[in-house]
Motif scaffolding. Structure first.
Motif, mmCIF file in Angstrom:
data_model
loop_
_atom_site.group_PDB
_atom_site.id
_atom_site.type_symbol
_atom_site.label_atom_id
_atom_site.label_comp_id
_atom_site.label_asym_id
_atom_site.label_seq_id
_atom_site.Cartn_x
_atom_site.Cartn_y
_atom_site.Cartn_z
ATOM 1 N N ILE A 533 0.841 -1.342 0.072
ATOM 2 C CA ILE A 533 0.016 -0.080 -0.207
ATOM 3 C C ILE A 533 0.724 1.356 0.016
ATOM 4 O O ILE A 533 0.499 2.362 -0.378
ATOM 5 N N ARG A 534 1.982 1.081 0.547
ATOM 6 C CA ARG A 534 2.787 2.324 0.591
ATOM 7 C C ARG A 534 3.270 2.834 -0.800
ATOM 8 O O ARG A 534 3.507 4.037 -0.994
ATOM 9 N N VAL A 535 3.458 1.956 -1.746
ATOM 10 C CA VAL A 535 3.602 2.223 -3.119
ATOM 11 C C VAL A 535 2.685 2.991 -3.710
ATOM 12 O O VAL A 535 2.559 4.034 -4.340
ATOM 13 N N THR A 536 1.345 2.374 -3.668
ATOM 14 C CA THR A 536 0.082 2.827 -4.310
ATOM 15 C C THR A 536 -0.349 4.106 -3.807
ATOM 16 O O THR A 536 -0.983 4.790 -4.413
ATOM 17 N N LEU A 537 -0.255 4.169 -2.368
ATOM 18 C CA LEU A 537 -0.774 5.677 -1.824
ATOM 19 C C LEU A 537 0.394 6.674 -2.320
ATOM 20 O O LEU A 537 -0.063 7.895 -2.364
ATOM 21 N N ASP A 538 1.681 6.333 -2.791
ATOM 22 C CA ASP A 538 2.410 7.371 -3.066
ATOM 23 C C ASP A 538 2.167 7.916 -4.530
ATOM 24 O O ASP A 538 2.539 8.818 -5.338
ATOM 25 N N HIS A 539 1.546 6.637 -5.375
ATOM 26 C CA HIS A 539 1.149 6.981 -6.780
ATOM 27 C C HIS A 539 -0.397 6.752 -6.824
ATOM 28 O O HIS A 539 -0.854 5.569 -7.411
ATOM 29 N N GLU A 541 -2.340 7.706 -8.778
ATOM 30 C CA GLU A 541 -2.759 7.414 -10.115
ATOM 31 C C GLU A 541 -2.931 5.950 -10.655
ATOM 32 O O GLU A 541 -3.598 5.557 -11.441
ATOM 33 N N ILE A 542 -1.974 5.253 -9.928
ATOM 34 C CA ILE A 542 -1.976 3.841 -10.315
ATOM 35 C C ILE A 542 -3.137 3.186 -9.402
ATOM 36 O O ILE A 542 -3.665 2.215 -9.976
ATOM 37 N N PHE A 543 -3.307 3.539 -8.217
ATOM 38 C CA PHE A 543 -4.212 2.950 -7.404
ATOM 39 C C PHE A 543 -5.756 3.188 -7.792
ATOM 40 O O PHE A 543 -6.576 2.312 -7.775
ATOM 41 N N LEU A 544 -5.882 4.453 -8.238
ATOM 42 C CA LEU A 544 -7.378 4.889 -8.698
ATOM 43 C C LEU A 544 -7.691 4.075 -9.704
ATOM 44 O O LEU A 544 -8.939 3.654 -10.133
ATOM 45 N N VAL A 545 -6.733 4.070 -10.899
ATOM 46 C CA VAL A 545 -7.037 3.175 -12.029
ATOM 47 C C VAL A 545 -7.341 1.687 -11.891
ATOM 48 O O VAL A 545 -8.433 1.197 -12.282
ATOM 49 N N GLN A 546 -6.483 1.134 -10.803
ATOM 50 C CA GLN A 546 -6.921 -0.266 -10.482
ATOM 51 C C GLN A 546 -8.402 -0.272 -9.772
ATOM 52 O O GLN A 546 -9.094 -1.446 -10.141
ATOM 53 N N VAL A 547 -8.855 0.585 -8.826
ATOM 54 C CA VAL A 547 -9.748 0.183 -8.078
ATOM 55 C C VAL A 547 -10.990 0.592 -8.980
ATOM 56 O O VAL A 547 -12.150 -0.114 -8.949
ATOM 57 N N ARG A 548 -11.074 1.592 -9.958
ATOM 58 C CA ARG A 548 -12.116 1.709 -10.940
ATOM 59 C C ARG A 548 -12.399 0.822 -11.550
ATOM 60 O O ARG A 548 -13.428 0.156 -12.030
ATOM 61 N N LEU A 573 -4.844 3.290 6.565
ATOM 62 C CA LEU A 573 -5.998 2.739 6.160
ATOM 63 C C LEU A 573 -7.072 3.680 5.666
ATOM 64 O O LEU A 573 -7.746 3.494 4.546
ATOM 65 N N GLU A 574 -7.235 4.847 6.368
ATOM 66 C CA GLU A 574 -8.193 5.839 6.107
ATOM 67 C C GLU A 574 -7.931 6.578 5.065
ATOM 68 O O GLU A 574 -8.835 6.927 3.933
ATOM 69 N N GLU A 575 -6.590 6.562 4.490
ATOM 70 C CA GLU A 575 -6.246 7.542 3.215
ATOM 71 C C GLU A 575 -6.556 6.388 2.122
ATOM 72 O O GLU A 575 -7.240 6.932 1.134
#
Length: 761
Positions: A533-539, A541-548, A573-575
């Motif tokens: 999660i540390r990587v995807t919270l820092d990025h 744009e990667i996280f949002l594309v995946q959850v969409r 977690l909240e972030e």
């Protein structure tokens, strides 16, 4: 002393065989320490006797001809106590044993240190002197240091020596057994195919040339290609380099001349070796020679020789880059196997895997278990480059590799293999049966997936859902980040295949030992670094594309569960939750219709999460323990390191207490708690997890029938009794032994064998 140590180790590393290692060691140690005698006594494995194996200063005619029992003499005393013995008058010691003929009666001073590799005493290194005196602390420290440095070299040389050289017909005459770590259960009998990274001089397999003249011509074509590259590079840089620096290219060309390195390679090819192997041996020999030189300028030339060797090897490999001929029963062998290497072999031909590096919890081992491929990891002493084409027995239950086995050994393992097949067929009958204990307790069994092939395999074995879909797999198989639409299609395929059963998708989990080729993460301590999660919270744009993509894929199905990896704090977690809610709101607005928000959960895989499980459970819909990483972090053991593989103990009392803590806290908040680590797929552990109250166990599809078989043959009442007793125990070995005994009482002998998966030989 440090320079002497480096020089000795470097020279020993160039030795061709065990006796050379021993002879070089005793000669150089004697000179470096200024003593009159240096000898090595090696432990003979069958009888455990210590054989007089090398000496400088005593009678060499007795080398290999005399030996001592483990408890005999000063050598036996050193080995038994596993510590140095420093005496000024050796003959006065009660353990002194006179050995007629070798000539040590003249020497009073004695210093012996054990040679220990992976907790096993390989032998004893001894120095002696006529003058009656105790060796000083510096002498003792130096000899201990030499012994520790040489232990691995001697162990490897012993292992290599077990592989008897080719006879005149190019056939192997000897057989040998090598120990590793059990990676994936099962027996494989086949032929070794060695795979190596591009231009890696240390990983070139030993192979015979099919046509010597053709191989010579091929080598010189590649050599000429490298010469042209060097000339072109020299011309390109001519305007930017001083005259003396330009001369370096002339030096490179002279090294590649037909009467220089090439001549040595030619000689090896004419002896029947293929070009890649001949080049590798010649280059590595010269590299080691340069590295041993005291002159700094000459020592640096080792880098130049290595660079030239890699350039030639790259051409040799590129020209040979046609389709590999994988035999019908391929056992894939490599220094460090990867998922892509597995993918190159036709599935119907691949019967086993052997990796020199890694442990049972490396990702390639986890992948192998999900595919049902017997695997041995961490076979550190296996001279893997020398076993190409040889017949191999792979024992994935005990972590053993048998090279060129005897007819008797083949027969025994073939019997075990056939019994395995028969038992697997019997387990297939359980596919449509529920996982219910004898007193009617229902325990859902889910699967861990990641590959396309996992879908059919999981459904065939009666999976009731997916507890972990590794979304990083599609990312690993591409040369760029997959688009939102590409991800949607992949996720939709998984969700549709299992619908209406739940599918738990873990958001992108890279870092640690999983690095994307187009998004490399290089850190000194990657497991405690930028991962999950540390990587995807820092990025985002990667996280949002995946959850969409996940939520779009779930439209009309409603069986998606989303899981967040490597969460270690409430703010983290909240972030993540805020980003998921944002993506959901945007999609609803974009699509113009209500889109179901999936159930969101947290993976509990770091110690901090164990103690905040209740706080996490208040904010999410479920918890799922990732036992692989949790065990690693609790015990401070790198799960990919073969050296500490025996310390990675999933039944460690601290691990069991942490597992119990998580399920209690999750249930206190009314949340379901599952487990998706490899522990869930171990039948004995499954009994404990069920008794702890875990609501679902998720495992690789291969182990699911065995787990179901054991659960269906035990009562929940008995499982809780076993757990209560286990939680009072203080070490993992006791726990494992007690579980095995308890399951044997509750099940048939056949089921215990299925659980332990360990044939008695």
């Amino acid at each position: 002393m440090l320079d002497s140590l480096r020089s000795i180790v470097q020279e020993v590393n160039t030795a061709d065989h065990l006796q050379s290692v021993l002879d070089i060691t005793v000669a150089r140690v004697k000179d470096a320490m200024g003593t009159e005698v240096c000898s090595i006594y090696l432990r003979e494995s069958t009888l455990g006797r210590y054989v007089f194996s090398a000496t400088e200063g005593l009678n060499k005619n007795f080398v290999g001809k005399i030996s001592m029992a483990p408890t005999e003499g000063l050598v036996g005393q050193v080995a038994a106590r596993e510590e140095p013995l420093n005496l000024d008058n050796a003959e006065a010691h009660p353990k002194f044993l006179f050995m007629p003929g070798i000539g040590e009666e003249r020497f009073s001073a004695f210093l012996g240190v054990p040679i220990i590799h992976q907790r096993k005493v390989l032998g004893v290194l001894v120095i002696q002197q006529q003058t009656r005196r105790r060796f000083d602390e510096d002498d003792e420290a130096f000899l201990v240091t030499i012994s520790a440095q040489l232990a691995g070299v001697i162990a490897h040389a012993q292992a290599t020596g077990l592989l008897v050289a080719l006879d005149d017909r190019g056939e192997r005459q000897g057989s040998a057994k090598f120990r590793g770590v059990a990676g994936a259960p099962g027996i494989a009998i086949g032929h070794a195919v060695v795979v190596a990274p591009t231009a890696d001089l240390n990983s070139v397999p030993m192979r015979r040339s099919k046509d010597i003249e053709e191989e010579l011509e091929f080598f010189h074509e590649c050599l000429e290609a490298v010469r042209e590259d060097i000339k072109a590079l020299g011309r390109k840089l001519a305007s930017r380099l001083a005259k003396e620096e330009q001369a370096l290219f002339d030096v490179y060309l002279s090294m590649l001349a037909d009467n220089a390195l090439a001549a040595e390679v030619d000689e090896r090819i004419r002896d029947g070796e293929w070009a890649q192997g001949a080049l590798s041996k010649v280059i590595l020999k010269h590299v080691r020679t340069f590295e041993m030189m005291e002159d700094a300028y000459l020592k640096e030339r080792a880098t130049d020789v290595k660079d030239l060797g890699r350039r030639v090897l790259a051409y040799l490999q590129a020209a040979n880059n046609g389709p590999v001929d994988y035999p019908e029963r391929t056992v894939l062998v490599g220094e460090e196997l990867t998922a892509s290497m597995l993918g190159e072999v036709p599935p119907e031909n691949l019967v086993g895997l052997i990796s020199v590096r890694g442990s049972s919890n490396s990702h390639v081992a986890i992948l192998a278990r999900s595919m049902g491929i017997p695997t041995v990891m961490g076979a550190v002493d296996l001279p893997f480059t020398q076993i190409e084409g040889s017949e191999i027995i792979l024992d994935g239950y005990n972590g053993h590799v048998y090279f060129n086995p005897s007819a008797e050994l083949l027969h025994r393992f073939q019997s075990i293999y056939e019994e395995e097949l028969q038992f697997s067929k019997e387990l297939e009958a359980l596919k449509d049966e529920p996982c219910v204990t004898t007193d009617d307790y229902r325990l859902p069994l889910w699967v861990n997936t990641g590959l396309q092939a996992d879908i059919a395999r999981s459904l065939d074995r009666g999976a009731e859902g997916v507890g972990l879909f590794r979304t990083e797999v599609p990312f690993l198989l591409r040369e760029r980040f997959p688009s939102e639409e590409e991800q949607r299609k992949i996720y939709r395929e998984q969700l549709e295949a299992f619908a209406p059963m739940p599918v738990t998708m873990r958001t992108l989990d890279v870092g640690g030992d999983k690095s994307l080729p187009y998004f490399p993460i290089e850190e000194d301590n990657p497991f405690l670094g930028w991962r999950g999660i540390r990587v995807t919270l820092d990025h985002p744009e990667i996280f949002l594309v995946q959850v969409r993509a996940m939520m779009k894929a779930n439209a009309g199905l409603g069986n998606l569960r989303m899981m967040l990896p490597m969460i270690s704090s409430v703010p983290e977690l909240e972030e993540a939750l805020e980003l998921i809610y944002r993506a959901h709101d945007e999609l609803v607005e974009e699509l113009g219709f209500e889109l179901e928000l999936p159930l969101i959960g947290v993976m509990v895989e770091v110690p901090a999460a164990v103690y905040q499980a209740r706080q996490f459970a208040k904010r999410v819909g479920f918890l799922s323990v990732g036992s692989n990483d949790l065990t690693q972090y609790l015990l401070a053991v790198d799960r990919n390191n073969a050296r500490v593989a025996d310390i990675y103990q999933a039944f460690h009392p601290a691990v069991l207490q942490a597992l119990q803590h998580v399920v209690r806290d999750g249930h206190a908040e009314g949340r379901k708690v599952g487990i998706c680590g490899e522990l869930a797929g171990e039948p004995g552990a499954a009994v404990l997890l069920m008794a702890m109250g875990y609501d679902v166990l998720s495992m690789n599809a291969t182990t699911l029938p065995k787990v179901k078989s054991v659960i269906r043959n035990i009562s929940m009442k008995r499982a809780k009794e076993i757990l209560a007793h286990v939680m009072t125990m203080e070490n993992a070995a006791e726990v494992r032994e007690y579980i095995n005994q308890s399951i044997e009482e509750s099940s048939s002998q056949r089921l215990v064998k299925a659980m332990m998966a360990e044939p008695v030989l």
